[in-house]
Design a protein around this motif. Structure first.
Motif, PDB file in Angstrom:
ATOM      1  N   ARG A   3       0.825  -1.205   0.000  1.00  0.00           N
ATOM      2  CA  ARG A   3       0.000   0.000   0.000  1.00  0.00           C
ATOM      3  C   ARG A   3       0.862   1.259   0.000  1.00  0.00           C
ATOM      4  NH1 ARG A   3      -2.774   1.322   4.242  1.00  0.00           N
ATOM      5  NH2 ARG A   3      -4.241   2.597   3.077  1.00  0.00           N
TER       6      ARG A   3
ATOM      7  N   ILE B 182       2.356   1.746  -3.476  1.00  0.00           N
ATOM      8  CA  ILE B 182       1.364   2.254  -4.433  1.00  0.00           C
ATOM      9  C   ILE B 182       1.100   3.737  -4.191  1.00  0.00           C
ATOM     10  CG2 ILE B 182      -1.036   2.078  -5.180  1.00  0.00           C
ATOM     11  CD1 ILE B 182      -0.907  -0.916  -4.530  1.00  0.00           C
ATOM     12  N   ALA B 183       0.930   4.117  -2.927  1.00  0.00           N
ATOM     13  CA  ALA B 183       0.661   5.523  -2.617  1.00  0.00           C
ATOM     14  C   ALA B 183       1.835   6.420  -3.006  1.00  0.00           C
ATOM     15  CB  ALA B 183       0.353   5.683  -1.127  1.00  0.00           C
TER      16      ALA B 183
ATOM     17  N   LEU C 149      -8.086   4.663  -9.069  1.00  0.00           N
ATOM     18  CA  LEU C 149      -9.057   4.598  -7.977  1.00  0.00           C
ATOM     19  C   LEU C 149      -9.943   5.833  -7.936  1.00  0.00           C
ATOM     20  CD1 LEU C 149      -6.841   3.157  -5.081  1.00  0.00           C
ATOM     21  CD2 LEU C 149      -8.477   1.944  -6.518  1.00  0.00           C
TER      22      LEU C 149
ATOM     23  N   TYR D  59      -2.996   9.807   0.152  1.00  0.00           N
ATOM     24  CA  TYR D  59      -3.546   8.665  -0.577  1.00  0.00           C
ATOM     25  C   TYR D  59      -3.737   7.473   0.352  1.00  0.00           C
ATOM     26  CZ  TYR D  59      -2.681  11.103  -4.981  1.00  0.00           C
ATOM     27  OH  TYR D  59      -2.700  12.009  -6.010  1.00  0.00           O
TER      28      TYR D  59
ATOM     29  N   ALA E 218      -7.767   5.992   0.621  1.00  0.00           N
ATOM     30  CA  ALA E 218      -8.094   4.816  -0.194  1.00  0.00           C
ATOM     31  C   ALA E 218      -7.517   3.559   0.441  1.00  0.00           C
ATOM     32  CB  ALA E 218      -7.547   4.984  -1.614  1.00  0.00           C
TER      33      ALA E 218
ATOM     34  N   MET F  41      -7.000   0.694  -1.330  1.00  0.00           N
ATOM     35  CA  MET F  41      -6.147   0.110  -2.374  1.00  0.00           C
ATOM     36  C   MET F  41      -6.224  -1.407  -2.413  1.00  0.00           C
ATOM     37  SD  MET F  41      -2.796   2.540  -2.020  1.00  0.00           S
ATOM     38  CE  MET F  41      -3.010   4.262  -1.533  1.00  0.00           C
TER      39      MET F  41
ATOM     40  N   LEU G 256      -6.478  -2.973  -5.831  1.00  0.00           N
ATOM     41  CA  LEU G 256      -5.302  -3.009  -6.687  1.00  0.00           C
ATOM     42  C   LEU G 256      -4.264  -4.019  -6.228  1.00  0.00           C
ATOM     43  CD1 LEU G 256      -4.657   0.824  -7.252  1.00  0.00           C
ATOM     44  CD2 LEU G 256      -5.714  -0.785  -8.836  1.00  0.00           C
TER      45      LEU G 256
END
Length: 401
Positions: A95, A98-99, A125, A136, A140, A142, A145
């Protein structure tokens, strides 16, 4: 290696302000790395197979992507986020990665740098662009994803969590903390020297490097503890961490308590005695305060105040705040306006030059006063001997600038 270094030269050609950082990376060949990754010591780990199958211009984009993680200090920020929440598992690591990608992928591509296949963006998203990694992570889950992006691994340079294939602090070609800070400062100089070429996100980052905000994290940390210590304050119930008392009630799930960041109201002195440069500094401090409460901009509001207070404006972006004023100074009206807000703030931060009367009574919340630094100078005229009243003893005072 020849193709990899040619791709780095292309990255330098199209993003010259990142040249110092790109040439500071030490390349390590490693077949266990999924693609390319960086560690906190500025080593770049590269899979030969990934280089062979990736077009040169796309490879240049990956160079810029990976070095952006290090320049933006995603590893330090990721470590702080994990430490504050106790989130160290592989899912939480993904996570954070991704952020961090969301933060940098929205504006580093284009203009000679094609976006590589699989580059993740906030639009996946339906999230807005231009936010920070921490924002982020808060807005979210996530989880949708995670299955598709399980391959994503930019190394400890993206999230602060060390990988088995990394050499560690004692390995060859590791940059010291001073060297890393020096590289970031030279990149910031290059960004500011090319204002028409660098994207807005890079220019904003460079401004903060040259004008580092005051340590509001520590100040607001004390405010959080103070607010949370009050009965029912600073806490909320959550089922994500069930109460330990549930063990004594079979079949019943009791919610646990979690600490909440404080609600902050920033009162900015916009009187005629405050310069435009000091107002610009105040906006940088507002952005730092938003990060200090975990990127929760909904918890931060701003009041412009000279002799009268304006309306409390919720924070959307520090660069979008309109500061109104230019008259005399009386921050008492700003404090009164802040305390009339509902819900009432847990912390009031006043940014001022100190040329103001202060409230006669201590507000029922934590108070921090940021005083703009002023050079000593001899006065003239009838106000030559005037010395403004210092901030009250109940306020935590920090010199700004």
């Amino acid at each position: 290696m020849e193709k990899l270094l040619a791709a780095r030269l292309h990255a330098v050609k199209v993003r010259p302000y990142l040249a110092t950082a790109l040439f500071s990376l030490h390349v390590v060949e490693d077949r266990s790395v999924p693609a390319m990754a960086v560690d906190v010591h500025w080593r770049c780990y590269v899979s030969p197979g990934f280089v062979a199958r990736t077009p040169l211009e796309d490879l240049a984009g990956v160079w810029v992507h990976e070095v952006s993680h290090l320049i933006r200090d995603h590893h330090g920020r990721g470590e702080r986020y994990a430490r504050e929440r106790g989130e160290y598992g592989p899912g939480e690591r993904l996570r954070r990665n991704i952020a961090a990608d969301f933060e940098i992928n929205d504006d580093i591509y284009g203009d000679g740098l094609p976006r590589p296949a699989g580059a993740v963006r906030p639009s996946l998203l339906q999230l807005p662009e231009g936010l920070l990694m921490e924002e982020y992570l808060r807005t979210a889950s996530m989880s949708g994803l995670a299955a598709d992006l399980a391959w994503l691994d930019c190394g400890s340079g993206a999230d602060g969590q060390r990988r088995p294939w990394e050499l560690g602090p004692d390995g060859a070609q590791a940059l010291s903390r001073q060297q890393r800070d020096g590289v970031r400062f030279r990149v910031a100089e290059a960004v500011r020297g090319r204002p028409g070429e660098a994207p807005e996100g890079w220019r904003r980052w460079a401004d903060e490097v040259f004008h580092p905000p005051q340590p509001w994290r520590q100040l607001l940390g004390a405010a959080v503890r103070s607010a949370a210590a009050a009965p029912g304050g600073g806490e909320d119930h959550t089922y994500r961490r069930p109460s330990r008392r549930s063990a004594g009630l079979p079949g019943v799930l009791l919610p646990g308590l979690r600490r909440m960041p404080p609600r902050v109201c920033v009162v900015i002195d916009t009187s005629g005695s405050v310069s435009d440069a000091e107002l610009g500094t105040a906006l940088l401090e507002v952005a730092a305060i938003a990060r200090a409460v975990g990127g929760r901009r909904d918890l931060v509001s701003v009041i412009s105040c000279d002799a009268a207070a304006g309306i409390a404006v919720p924070l959307c972006g520090a660069e979008d705040i309109e500061l109104i004023g230019g008259g005399g100074t009386d921050l008492r009206s700003g404090f009164a306006r802040a305390l009339r807000a509902r819900p009432r703030p847990d912390v009031i931060v006043a940014l001022t030059d100190g040329q103001t009367p202060w409230p006669s009574a201590q507000p029922p919340c934590r108070t921090v006063v940021g005083l703009f630094r002023r050079p000593a100078r001899a006065g003239t005229g009838k106000d030559a001997d005037h010395v403004p009243d210092p901030p009250p003893s109940w306020a935590r005072v920090v010199v700004v600038g």
